[in-house]
Design an enzyme around this catalytic site. Structure first.
Site, PDB file in Angstrom:
ATOM      1  N   ASP A   1      49.518  27.306  41.932  1.00  0.00           N
ATOM      2  CA  ASP A   1      50.310  28.370  42.561  1.00  0.00           C
ATOM      3  C   ASP A   1      49.539  29.068  43.675  1.00  0.00           C
ATOM      4  O   ASP A   1      49.963  30.128  44.145  1.00  0.00           O
ATOM      5  CB  ASP A   1      50.796  29.381  41.526  1.00  0.00           C
ATOM      6  CG  ASP A   1      49.646  30.025  40.745  1.00  0.00           C
ATOM      7  OD1 ASP A   1      48.490  29.586  40.909  1.00  0.00           O
ATOM      8  OD2 ASP A   1      49.909  30.951  39.959  1.00  0.00           O
TER       9      ASP A   1
ATOM     10  N   LYS B   1      39.168  41.167  39.035  1.00  0.00           N
ATOM     11  CA  LYS B   1      39.993  42.275  39.520  1.00  0.00           C
ATOM     12  C   LYS B   1      39.290  43.633  39.413  1.00  0.00           C
ATOM     13  O   LYS B   1      39.699  44.520  38.647  1.00  0.00           O
ATOM     14  CB  LYS B   1      41.318  42.302  38.764  1.00  0.00           C
ATOM     15  CG  LYS B   1      42.124  41.019  38.970  1.00  0.00           C
ATOM     16  CD  LYS B   1      43.413  41.013  38.189  1.00  0.00           C
ATOM     17  CE  LYS B   1      44.164  39.713  38.415  1.00  0.00           C
ATOM     18  NZ  LYS B   1      45.403  39.615  37.618  1.00  0.00           N
TER      19      LYS B   1
END
Length: 250
Positions: A107, A158
């Protein structure tokens, strides 16, 4: 070499689009996201690929078939329950055998040169090599700290803005030696970033960063999608400008 392309994610943040299609079958630049990964592999001579499936798997199998029209052989691995990125590799150990292999996130769209990545990995005798590229705002990505010998010495997923220690991000493209299996199974790991990379770093194993000067486009949210479309448009404008400059110089 063989390759694994991860394609099992549901893409919940892209609903309702992903209610009808797997995330990797959403179109970008006129073709499914997964097609970009397979074309990239084919350009660099990869002919045998495993794709993991979970959400609406028939849409992927129907479109790509056995891989013949893509110039490759595709092996499908259905997961009744998501195994995670590391669990998928454990499940594909028989397919992968005892040779180095690539792993790509199906993706993402990236212009990483896989041939150069493979040479870098082979020449440096690493257990794992992670393709990384520079990003101004890396807070939605995994970031790496790299020493002078290209070894990854720290990794964080993150980070908050105040915790950013590097602008080099994990591009979702890996080259692995078969020895990576030791770090997948004892105890069983489910995620490469959260479990396997920390184990490798703790063991002081040879985990290298391959820095490339290109891009990785992410599609985790509608905001990512808009950013990626803008990047594509800008690169096309830049390409046209370079073409005009080249013609004028001639």
């Amino acid at each position: 070499m063989k390759a694994v392309v991860l394609a099992a994610g549901r893409g919940d943040r892209l609903r309702p689009l992903t209610d009808r299609l797997p995330k990797v079958m959403l179109e970008f630049d006129g073709r499914p996201l997964l097609a970009h990964s397979l074309e990239q592999l084919r350009r660099h001579g990869l002919r045998e690929v495993a794709i993991n499936l979970h959400h609406l798997p028939e849409a992927i199998v129907r479109y790509f078939g056995d891989g013949e029209r893509w110039g490759m052989r595709i092996h499908y691995s259905y997961e009744a329950e998501l195994l995670g990125t590391a669990g998928t590799l454990r499940n594909l150990e028989a397919f992968l055998g005892r040779e180095p292999f690539f792993l790509l996130y199906g993706d993402n769209v990236t212009d990483c040169d896989l041939s150069r990545l493979a040479r870098f990995h082979r020449n440096r005798a690493a257990i794992a090599t992670v393709a990384v590229c520079w990003l101004e705002n890396p807070c939605s990505c995994g970031i790496v700290e790299i020493d002078a010998s290209d070894r990854i010495v720290r990794y964080q997923e993150k980070p908050r803005p105040e915790d950013v220690f590097s602008h080099y991000i994990n591009a979702g493209v890996y080259c692995f030696e078969p020895e990576i299996g030791r770090y997948l199974s004892d105890p069983p790991a489910s995620d490469l970033s959260l479990h396997v990379l920390p184990r490798l770093l703790k063991d002081r194993a040879a985990v290298l960063a391959y820095r490339y000067g290109g891009y990785v486009l992410k599609f985790d949210s509608f905001e990512d999608w808009e950013i990626s479309q803008n990047v594509l448009a800008e690169r096309r404008r830049a390409g046209r400008r370079r073409k005009v400059q080249s013609v004028s110089k001639a």
